[in-house]
Design an enzyme around this catalytic site. Structure first.
Site, PDB file in Angstrom:
ATOM      1  N   CYS A  53       0.162  -1.025  -0.271  1.00  0.00           N
ATOM      2  CA  CYS A  53      -0.017   0.049   0.458  1.00  0.00           C
ATOM      3  C   CYS A  53       0.399   1.364   0.239  1.00  0.00           C
ATOM      4  CB  CYS A  53      -0.866  -0.254   1.023  1.00  0.00           C
ATOM      5  SG  CYS A  53      -2.274  -1.126   1.181  1.00  0.00           S
ATOM      6  N   ARG A  93      -4.692   7.303  -0.156  1.00  0.00           N
ATOM      7  CA  ARG A  93      -3.726   5.761  -0.189  1.00  0.00           C
ATOM      8  C   ARG A  93      -4.546   4.945  -1.051  1.00  0.00           C
ATOM      9  NH1 ARG A  93      -5.144   2.059   4.455  1.00  0.00           N
ATOM     10  NH2 ARG A  93      -3.595   1.195   3.270  1.00  0.00           N
ATOM     11  N   ASN A 110       0.605  -2.312   5.848  1.00  0.00           N
ATOM     12  CA  ASN A 110       1.213  -3.470   6.304  1.00  0.00           C
ATOM     13  C   ASN A 110       2.499  -2.959   7.048  1.00  0.00           C
ATOM     14  OD1 ASN A 110      -0.815  -5.105   6.588  1.00  0.00           O
ATOM     15  ND2 ASN A 110       0.053  -6.715   4.492  1.00  0.00           N
TER      16      ASN A 110
HETATM   17  C1  LIG Z   1      -4.770  -5.824   4.122  1.00  0.00           C
HETATM   18  C2  LIG Z   1      -4.400  -3.779   5.016  1.00  0.00           C
HETATM   19  C3  LIG Z   1      -2.669  -3.673   3.967  1.00  0.00           C
HETATM   20  C4  LIG Z   1      -2.808  -3.697   2.676  1.00  0.00           C
HETATM   21  C5  LIG Z   1      -1.061  -3.662   2.899  1.00  0.00           C
HETATM   22  O1  LIG Z   1      -0.238  -3.233   3.114  1.00  0.00           O
HETATM   23  N1  LIG Z   1      -0.764  -4.606   1.572  1.00  0.00           N
HETATM   24  C6  LIG Z   1       0.595  -4.581   1.675  1.00  0.00           C
HETATM   25  C7  LIG Z   1       0.976  -5.987   1.915  1.00  0.00           C
HETATM   26  S1  LIG Z   1       2.387  -6.376   2.320  1.00  0.00           S
HETATM   27  O2  LIG Z   1       3.116  -6.168   3.378  1.00  0.00           O
HETATM   28  O3  LIG Z   1       3.305  -6.176   0.475  1.00  0.00           O
HETATM   29  O4  LIG Z   1       2.317  -7.355   2.101  1.00  0.00           O
HETATM   30  C8  LIG Z   1      -4.697  -4.331   6.486  1.00  0.00           C
HETATM   31  C9  LIG Z   1      -4.910  -2.648   6.511  1.00  0.00           C
HETATM   32  C10 LIG Z   1      -5.608  -2.066   7.337  1.00  0.00           C
HETATM   33  C11 LIG Z   1      -6.156  -3.488   7.761  1.00  0.00           C
HETATM   34  C12 LIG Z   1      -7.938  -4.191   8.234  1.00  0.00           C
HETATM   35  C13 LIG Z   1      -7.681  -2.657   9.437  1.00  0.00           C
HETATM   36  O5  LIG Z   1      -6.164  -2.958  10.105  1.00  0.00           O
HETATM   37  C14 LIG Z   1      -9.299  -3.011  10.305  1.00  0.00           C
HETATM   38  C15 LIG Z   1      -9.136  -4.598  10.593  1.00  0.00           C
HETATM   39  C16 LIG Z   1      -8.331  -5.017  12.019  1.00  0.00           C
HETATM   40  C17 LIG Z   1      -8.146  -6.417  12.494  1.00  0.00           C
HETATM   41  O6  LIG Z   1      -7.499  -6.550  13.340  1.00  0.00           O
HETATM   42  C18 LIG Z   1      -7.914  -7.501  11.559  1.00  0.00           C
HETATM   43  C19 LIG Z   1      -9.122  -7.112   9.837  1.00  0.00           C
HETATM   44  C20 LIG Z   1      -9.255  -5.642   9.462  1.00  0.00           C
HETATM   45  C21 LIG Z   1      -9.964  -5.154   8.748  1.00  0.00           C
HETATM   46  C22 LIG Z   1      -7.518  -5.081   8.777  1.00  0.00           C
HETATM   47  C23 LIG Z   1      -7.544  -5.840   7.418  1.00  0.00           C
HETATM   48  C24 LIG Z   1      -6.366  -6.337   6.967  1.00  0.00           C
HETATM   49  O7  LIG Z   1      -5.099  -6.571   7.522  1.00  0.00           O
HETATM   50  C25 LIG Z   1      -6.015  -4.855   6.775  1.00  0.00           C
HETATM   51  C26 LIG Z   1      -7.386  -4.100   5.333  1.00  0.00           C
END
Ligand SMILES: C[C@H](CCC(=O)NCCS(=O)(=O)O)[C@H]1CC[C@H]2[C@@H]3[C@H](O)C[C@@H]4C[C@H](O)CC[C@]4(C)[C@H]3C[C@H](O)[C@]12C
Length: 324
Positions: free
Chosen positions: A2, A16, A79
């Protein structure tokens, strides 16, 4: 992966990309001032600033990924896998769960300065939302029209970095990301001169050669450098349409197309949505992977003194305007 970014013209913009291989079910969600937040360790917050952002709503709770409050403070979680560390509860600290962090800050703080004061007492604890939704390993960017900071909860405790670029991606930790920018200080939007050797007739045979060496891949360090270069050199008009358009172009530089980032089993990470919130006017604009038309939700069109969440499922599917 992200990428989060800030942008300033006449107004202040915060947004974002959210890149992942599946969606949790994202909705633009308005939390009005009198929605009651029940914190696991901090009791009830019955009135607070209103906020708008992208969330997964479950059990009546807005699990925000990014949001902006009515005072123009924005916050996004990205993340931070392998580096994020959440703790056990501690006496004399504000014990806030990772999923509560955005409401905790945006509910009470009008500015980054106010958030910094709260951060002195915070302890991000490892309480999961539920068995089905375990802890997300994240770090955060917070910003208002004056400044941006990055907040990381790591093994050693809470780190708060000033973020002079107003960009955040994922790993490595933010101080390392910033250090890497030193490697790219020769990159420029201007045409390069031949500094290689005055004994060779080298010349700029194409436009854009000042940015030769700008990394084009999808790694988080490369996206950080690319988004930082594009944002820091960005030029646009300052009307709402020009600013929003330019913001989507900035984040377009780190867009992820299906097929280019395989995460296993024929699954690909893509840019599920891109957001751009006018933090002064409370307008949350977004596009999705399937829908390039900009859609918007206005915080101030809702009853801000209400008690119930207002949810807008994302409009999907390309909206193609036929011209003949
Ligand atoms: C997956 C999302 C981040 C995307 C990202 O950074 N991807 C990069 C992947 S990587 O680095 O290359 O591995 C994160 C951002 C916000 C997160 C959400 C929010 O924190 C709100 C909740 C929190 C709960 O603990 C889990 C579900 C959740 C609904 C999360 C699901 C997921 O982890 C999300 C959607």
């Amino acid at each position: 992966m992200c990428t989060a970014a800030t942008y300033r013209t006449k107004d202040f913009y915060f947004g974002r990309t959210l890149d992942y291989e599946f969606s949790y079910g994202d909705e633009v969600t308005v939390t009005p001032r009198n929605f009651s937040f029940s914190f696991r360790n901090m009791g009830l917050m019955e009135s607070h600033y209103a906020m708008i952002g992208m969330a997964h709503v479950t059990e009546g709770y807005p699990l925000y990924y990014d949001a902006v409050n009515e005072k123009g403070l924005g916050m996004a979680g990205l993340n931070f896998v392998g580096n994020a560390a959440y703790k056990e509860e501690e006496p004399d600290k504000d014990n806030v769960a990772q999923f509560e962090f955005i409401p905790w800050i945006l509910g009470q703080c009008a500015t980054v300065q106010e958030a910094k004061a709260l951060l002195k007492r915070i302890n991000l604890v490892k309480t999961p939302f539920s068995k089905e939704l375990p802890l997300a390993q994240l770090h955060w960017m917070m910003a208002d029209c004056e400044e941006a900071i990055t907040v990381e909860s790591v093994k050693d405790g809470i780190k708060v970095y000033s973020n002079p670029v107003g960009v955040l991606t994922n790993n490595p930790p933010f101080d390392e990301q910033m250090f890497q920018l030193n490697q790219y200080m020769h990159i420029s939007p201007k045409a390069p001169e031949n500094l290689f050797s005055d004994k060779l007739p080298l010349y700029a045979y194409s436009r854009g050669m000042g940015a030769l060496g700008l990394p084009g891949d999808l790694s988080s360090q490369s996206r950080f450098v690319r988004a930082a270069f594009v944002k820091m050199n960005s030029v646009s008009g300052d009307s709402e349409a020009e600013s929003v358009s330019q913001f989507f172009h900035i984040l377009g530089a780190v867009d992820q197309q299906r097929g280019c980032c395989e995460v296993g089993d024929g699954q690909y990470e893509v840019t599920l949505y891109t957001s751009c919130c006018n933090a002064d006017k409370g307008i949350y604009y977004y596009t999705t992977y399937e829908n390039h038309q900009i859609t918007a939700v206005n915080l101030y069109k809702e009853r801000l003194d209400g008690t119930q969440l207002v949810r807008y499922p994302l409009i999907q599917g390309e909206q193609i305007k036929m011209q003949n």
